[in-house]
Design an enzyme around this catalytic site. Sequence first.
Site, PDB file in Angstrom:
ATOM      1  N   CYS A  42     -74.311  50.948  62.299  1.00 58.87           N
ATOM      2  CA  CYS A  42     -74.885  51.057  60.952  1.00 58.87           C
ATOM      3  C   CYS A  42     -75.811  52.261  60.824  1.00 58.87           C
ATOM      4  O   CYS A  42     -76.270  52.576  59.730  1.00 58.87           O
ATOM      5  CB  CYS A  42     -75.648  49.796  60.585  1.00 58.87           C
ATOM      6  SG  CYS A  42     -74.659  48.312  60.733  1.00 58.87           S
TER       7      CYS A  42
ATOM      8  N   HIS B 181     -81.125  51.240  55.574  1.00 56.15           N
ATOM      9  CA  HIS B 181     -79.882  50.487  55.728  1.00 56.15           C
ATOM     10  C   HIS B 181     -80.028  49.118  55.074  1.00 56.15           C
ATOM     11  O   HIS B 181     -81.051  48.456  55.208  1.00 56.15           O
ATOM     12  CB  HIS B 181     -79.573  50.352  57.224  1.00 56.15           C
ATOM     13  CG  HIS B 181     -78.430  49.431  57.512  1.00 56.15           C
ATOM     14  ND1 HIS B 181     -77.260  49.459  56.787  1.00 56.15           N
ATOM     15  CD2 HIS B 181     -78.291  48.442  58.433  1.00 56.15           C
ATOM     16  CE1 HIS B 181     -76.450  48.521  57.264  1.00 56.15           C
ATOM     17  NE2 HIS B 181     -77.044  47.897  58.249  1.00 56.15           N
TER      18      HIS B 181
ATOM     19  N   ASN C  20     -73.871  44.049  53.299  1.00 62.11           N
ATOM     20  CA  ASN C  20     -74.136  45.011  54.373  1.00 62.11           C
ATOM     21  C   ASN C  20     -72.861  45.802  54.638  1.00 62.11           C
ATOM     22  O   ASN C  20     -71.883  45.261  55.134  1.00 62.11           O
ATOM     23  CB  ASN C  20     -74.579  44.244  55.633  1.00 62.11           C
ATOM     24  CG  ASN C  20     -74.861  45.161  56.817  1.00 62.11           C
ATOM     25  OD1 ASN C  20     -74.410  46.303  56.857  1.00 62.11           O
ATOM     26  ND2 ASN C  20     -75.584  44.655  57.792  1.00 62.11           N
TER      27      ASN C  20
END
Lengths: 322, 80
Positions: A122, A247, A278
């Site tokens: 990520c 993030h 996400n």
Amino acid sequence: MTSLRIQQGAAGARVLGLGAYRPRRRVTNDELAQTMDTNDEWIQSRVGIAERRWAEPDETLVEMAVAAGGKALAASGLAPDAVDLVIVASASLRKPIPGMGPLVAHRLGVNRPGAFDLNAGCAGFCYALGVAVDAIRAGSAVNALIIGVERLTDVTDLTDRGTAVIFADGAGAMVIGASDEPGIGPVVWGSDGDQHTAISIPEGLPHMTMAGQAVYRWATTKLTETLFAAMERAGVGPQDIDVFAPHQANLRIIESMAKKLGLPESTVIARDIVQSGNTSAASVPLALTALIESGEAKSGDTALVLGYGAGLTFAGQVLQLP
Amino acid sequence: MSSTQEIQTGVAEILEEVAGVAPADVSPEKSFTDDLDVDSLSMVEIATAVEDKFGVAIPDDELGNIKTVGDAISYIEKNQ
Ligand SMILES: CC(C)(COP(=O)(O)OP(=O)(O)OC[C@H]1O[C@@H](n2cnc3c(N)ncnc32)[C@H](O)[C@@H]1OP(=O)(O)O)[C@@H](O)C(=O)NCCC(=O)NCCS
């Protein structure tokens, strides 16, 4: 020994344009509650997600990357052949040969650029941005296209409520170019490889598993110093941050970070997770694009971005919006 | 070394800061989740705040055994 010449690139790099691709299909919490033991209240209060996008079969990684990359190129005003570096950040490519970078570049009409994929979980987008800025400063590139793209649904067990409610699909892209006046600060990056199993596809399994609480603890304690370091190296402080776009892993992590940073009331905090879930390496450019499209973020705003995830990896920087 | 009473007061301060629990509601027999409405993610933040305040380490596998305020107090007493 012959001495080799080296080159000097631009003084800095700045952001020229952003673009995003959101898959067509919206999946609400109520829809998930029909197939697994979960509910809207739990997901909203623990993770902050109201709905997410799941890609359909024709919305492949390459198609989504091309769509987002094309929009970022259009926003930048650059002709495709002005780009000489393309980096595609992703962690969900199931067949890694060949990588996506060359094909994505070709599809966009970019002429024979340096092109490759980058997997830093990520944190991938922020890692790629750091690499691209350094390439421009070293003279290896003049204009770069950076894309974060994921089909996490391909590597998620969609019957496992622990991960299926969280992970989603999408693509976000950014074009950056050489500039005398730096518009992107130095990257602050690192990794904690002792926690490599915290988010992983275990041997013999097709899907990701995640040690949620360990990652939550790491994210809310270890990354504050990275955020402060990114600001310090760019010569700014919390009071200068107009937009905070970390993030989008969990809304409570986002709020906890914002609180620890002591950001002013006026700072716009990206909460794209509410609509997008996400999306790993795609989340930072998706979140920035959403804020620009809604008018919450303006041209010239100073943004603090941070990626973190599987590895464990982390990377953050300060940048000015085009 | 903090006394039992000091530890309880410190834990109550953390609970108020992290989860908005009124200090008057905090007593050893109270369960974090059932009585004080503290969820598992707030427990993680409470654990890190306790680590900072009392200089103890609470690994993830120990955290699962801390169910009541009293459990937290005795864990801190034993490990500080
Ligand atoms: C994933 C995450 C939301 C899970 O939250 P958690 O509080 O750790 O969840 P737990 O598995 O401990 O479960 C807590 C409770 O919720 C329940 N639960 C778990 N998942 C659930 C779901 N999807 N729906 C409803 N209830 C659920 C559990 O049964 C448990 O109930 P109990 O206390 O009555 O036994 C959280 O750990 C997290 O966000 N971690 C960080 C992840 C992250 O940032 N990843 C980055 C990836 S790049």
